[in-house]
Design a protein around this motif. Structure first.
Motif, PDB file in Angstrom:
ATOM      1  N   LEU A   1     -15.814  42.844 -12.925  1.00 11.81           N
ATOM      2  CA  LEU A   1     -16.181  41.437 -13.036  1.00 11.81           C
ATOM      3  C   LEU A   1     -15.851  40.988 -14.448  1.00 11.81           C
ATOM      4  O   LEU A   1     -16.300  41.605 -15.419  1.00 11.81           O
ATOM      5  N   VAL A   2     -15.058  39.933 -14.526  1.00  7.13           N
ATOM      6  CA  VAL A   2     -14.716  39.320 -15.809  1.00  7.13           C
ATOM      7  C   VAL A   2     -14.918  37.814 -15.652  1.00  7.13           C
ATOM      8  O   VAL A   2     -14.480  37.226 -14.657  1.00  7.13           O
ATOM      9  N   ALA A   3     -15.590  37.222 -16.595  1.00  9.25           N
ATOM     10  CA  ALA A   3     -15.781  35.769 -16.582  1.00  9.25           C
ATOM     11  C   ALA A   3     -15.428  35.217 -17.959  1.00  9.25           C
ATOM     12  O   ALA A   3     -15.918  35.704 -18.973  1.00  9.25           O
ATOM     13  N   GLU A   4     -14.564  34.235 -17.953  1.00  8.90           N
ATOM     14  CA  GLU A   4     -14.230  33.506 -19.180  1.00  8.90           C
ATOM     15  C   GLU A   4     -14.961  32.174 -19.094  1.00  8.90           C
ATOM     16  O   GLU A   4     -15.002  31.555 -18.026  1.00  8.90           O
ATOM     17  N   TYR A   5     -15.559  31.744 -20.189  1.00  5.70           N
ATOM     18  CA  TYR A   5     -16.326  30.502 -20.138  1.00  5.70           C
ATOM     19  C   TYR A   5     -16.214  29.718 -21.430  1.00  5.70           C
ATOM     20  O   TYR A   5     -15.835  30.255 -22.476  1.00  5.70           O
ATOM     21  N   GLU A   6     -16.559  28.434 -21.300  1.00  4.59           N
ATOM     22  CA  GLU A   6     -16.654  27.538 -22.447  1.00  4.59           C
ATOM     23  C   GLU A   6     -17.971  26.797 -22.320  1.00  4.59           C
ATOM     24  O   GLU A   6     -18.290  26.260 -21.259  1.00  4.59           O
ATOM     25  N   LEU A   7     -18.755  26.790 -23.375  1.00  7.32           N
ATOM     26  CA  LEU A   7     -20.026  26.070 -23.413  1.00  7.32           C
ATOM     27  C   LEU A   7     -19.865  24.834 -24.285  1.00  7.32           C
ATOM     28  O   LEU A   7     -19.342  24.922 -25.402  1.00  7.32           O
ATOM     29  N   VAL A   8     -20.325  23.697 -23.764  1.00  4.19           N
ATOM     30  CA  VAL A   8     -20.217  22.434 -24.477  1.00  4.19           C
ATOM     31  C   VAL A   8     -21.597  21.779 -24.499  1.00  4.19           C
ATOM     32  O   VAL A   8     -22.212  21.588 -23.448  1.00  4.19           O
ATOM     33  N   SER A   9     -22.072  21.453 -25.684  1.00  3.81           N
ATOM     34  CA  SER A   9     -23.344  20.752 -25.816  1.00  3.81           C
ATOM     35  C   SER A   9     -23.123  19.285 -25.479  1.00  3.81           C
ATOM     36  O   SER A   9     -22.219  18.641 -26.015  1.00  3.81           O
ATOM     37  N   ASP A  10     -23.946  18.779 -24.561  1.00  5.86           N
ATOM     38  CA  ASP A  10     -23.806  17.391 -24.102  1.00  5.86           C
ATOM     39  C   ASP A  10     -25.197  16.751 -24.087  1.00  5.86           C
ATOM     40  O   ASP A  10     -25.800  16.604 -23.036  1.00  5.86           O
ATOM     41  N   GLY A  11     -25.674  16.404 -25.271  1.00  4.38           N
ATOM     42  CA  GLY A  11     -27.009  15.805 -25.372  1.00  4.38           C
ATOM     43  C   GLY A  11     -28.081  16.798 -24.956  1.00  4.38           C
ATOM     44  O   GLY A  11     -28.227  17.850 -25.556  1.00  4.38           O
ATOM     45  N   GLU A  12     -28.819  16.466 -23.904  1.00  3.46           N
ATOM     46  CA  GLU A  12     -29.899  17.323 -23.416  1.00  3.46           C
ATOM     47  C   GLU A  12     -29.389  18.464 -22.532  1.00  3.46           C
ATOM     48  O   GLU A  12     -30.141  19.343 -22.165  1.00  3.46           O
ATOM     49  N   LYS A  13     -28.108  18.415 -22.172  1.00  4.84           N
ATOM     50  CA  LYS A  13     -27.525  19.423 -21.286  1.00  4.84           C
ATOM     51  C   LYS A  13     -26.548  20.308 -22.050  1.00  4.84           C
ATOM     52  O   LYS A  13     -25.972  19.905 -23.043  1.00  4.84           O
TER      53      LYS A  13
ATOM     54  N   LEU B   1     -14.047  30.612 -15.484  1.00  5.66           N
ATOM     55  CA  LEU B   1     -13.283  31.267 -14.431  1.00  5.66           C
ATOM     56  C   LEU B   1     -13.866  32.659 -14.215  1.00  5.66           C
ATOM     57  O   LEU B   1     -14.020  33.431 -15.167  1.00  5.66           O
ATOM     58  N   LEU B   2     -14.164  32.942 -12.976  1.00  4.77           N
ATOM     59  CA  LEU B   2     -14.752  34.221 -12.573  1.00  4.77           C
ATOM     60  C   LEU B   2     -13.691  35.024 -11.834  1.00  4.77           C
ATOM     61  O   LEU B   2     -13.068  34.509 -10.896  1.00  4.77           O
ATOM     62  N   LYS B   3     -13.461  36.273 -12.257  1.00  5.16           N
ATOM     63  CA  LYS B   3     -12.502  37.158 -11.593  1.00  5.16           C
ATOM     64  C   LYS B   3     -13.239  38.454 -11.243  1.00  5.16           C
ATOM     65  O   LYS B   3     -13.753  39.133 -12.138  1.00  5.16           O
ATOM     66  N   VAL B   4     -13.276  38.758  -9.945  1.00  8.00           N
ATOM     67  CA  VAL B   4     -14.048  39.904  -9.482  1.00  8.00           C
ATOM     68  C   VAL B   4     -13.242  40.700  -8.458  1.00  8.00           C
ATOM     69  O   VAL B   4     -12.607  40.125  -7.575  1.00  8.00           O
ATOM     70  N   GLN B   5     -13.302  42.001  -8.583  1.00  4.01           N
ATOM     71  CA  GLN B   5     -12.781  42.908  -7.559  1.00  4.01           C
ATOM     72  C   GLN B   5     -13.992  43.612  -6.971  1.00  4.01           C
ATOM     73  O   GLN B   5     -14.781  44.220  -7.705  1.00  4.01           O
ATOM     74  N   LEU B   6     -14.139  43.507  -5.648  1.00  4.41           N
ATOM     75  CA  LEU B   6     -15.297  44.096  -4.994  1.00  4.41           C
ATOM     76  C   LEU B   6     -14.938  44.560  -3.591  1.00  4.41           C
ATOM     77  O   LEU B   6     -13.801  44.387  -3.140  1.00  4.41           O
TER      78      LEU B   6
ATOM     79  N   ASN C   1     -10.679  40.300  -3.563  1.00  2.00           N
ATOM     80  CA  ASN C   1     -10.469  39.793  -4.920  1.00  2.00           C
ATOM     81  C   ASN C   1     -10.923  38.343  -4.945  1.00  2.00           C
ATOM     82  O   ASN C   1     -10.501  37.546  -4.119  1.00  2.00           O
ATOM     83  N   ILE C   2     -11.795  38.039  -5.875  1.00  2.00           N
ATOM     84  CA  ILE C   2     -12.306  36.678  -6.025  1.00  2.00           C
ATOM     85  C   ILE C   2     -11.812  36.116  -7.345  1.00  2.00           C
ATOM     86  O   ILE C   2     -11.900  36.780  -8.377  1.00  2.00           O
ATOM     87  N   ARG C   3     -11.312  34.915  -7.280  1.00  2.00           N
ATOM     88  CA  ARG C   3     -10.909  34.163  -8.477  1.00  2.00           C
ATOM     89  C   ARG C   3     -11.476  32.769  -8.263  1.00  2.00           C
ATOM     90  O   ARG C   3     -10.982  32.016  -7.423  1.00  2.00           O
ATOM     91  N   GLU C   4     -12.526  32.443  -8.983  1.00  2.00           N
ATOM     92  CA  GLU C   4     -13.285  31.220  -8.711  1.00  2.00           C
ATOM     93  C   GLU C   4     -13.609  30.494 -10.011  1.00  2.00           C
ATOM     94  O   GLU C   4     -14.145  31.087 -10.951  1.00  2.00           O
TER      95      GLU C   4
END
Length: 178
Positions: free
Chosen positions: A49-61, A67-72, A86-89
């Motif tokens: 399982l590998v997940a690449e992410y970006e977090l962005v502060s948006d006021g209160e949120k 992108l989630l990449k999983v072999q299961l 194989n999941i790529r989501e």
């Protein structure tokens, strides 16, 4: 202290670590985390399982894009046999501060479509790992069909989706009459 075990894929991000600029990160599950996720989701195996992410502060949120990449391995809903998947989501999640009000068991909760990708946070931190784990669960096919599913279904006398649908009964009646 809580008796609850920590989530299988916990990756805590403190809100104080977020600034004006987006924060990029990657989660790579280790073998123990993969095993625990497989157990949690009743899967024979999660290989990676590998997940690449970006977090962005948006006021209160806090918004997470990734992108989630999983072999299961999943069990075929027809044969019960395990088969590789194989999941790529892509995922988008909005983290919002947990509300203080407690819900009573009789309280009704109404969710709008945009609420389905919302997770609450508390104590000025989010768990992006748990968000990724929940995204994996949502990406799983609830009725997975392995490579031999059609052949096994025919051997067992099961109808195809087309045959079993509303027009399948009419077609079977037509065959009997004609």
């Amino acid at each position: 202290m809580s008796d609850l075990a920590p989530p299988e894929l916990s990756r805590i991000v403190k809100l104080s670590d977020l600034g004006e600029a987006p924060v990029n990160g990657e989660i790579i599950a280790n073998a123990d985390e993969c095993t625990k996720l497989a157990n949690r989701f009743d899967l024979p195996k999660v290989s990676s399982l590998v997940a690449e992410y970006e977090l962005v502060s948006d006021g209160e949120k806090i918004k997470a894009y990734g992108l989630l990449k999983v072999q299961l391995t999943q069990f075929c809903a027809i044969s019960g046999q395990p088969f590789p998947v194989n999941i790529r989501e892509e995922f988008q999640i909005a983290f919002v501060k947990k509300q203080a009000e407690a819900l009573t068991p009789e309280a009704e909760i109404e969710l709008a479509s945009e609420d389905c990708d919302v997770m609450e946070f508390q104590n000025a931190q989010i768990d992006i790992g748990e968000a990724v784990a929940q995204s994996l669960y949502l990406a799983l096919d609830p009725y997975p069909r392995g490579p031999d599913a059609e052949k096994i279904a025919k051997q067992q006398g099961l109808k195809s989706e087309e045959e079993a649908g509303p027009f399948g009964a009419l077609s079977a009646l037509k065959d009997k009459l004609g």
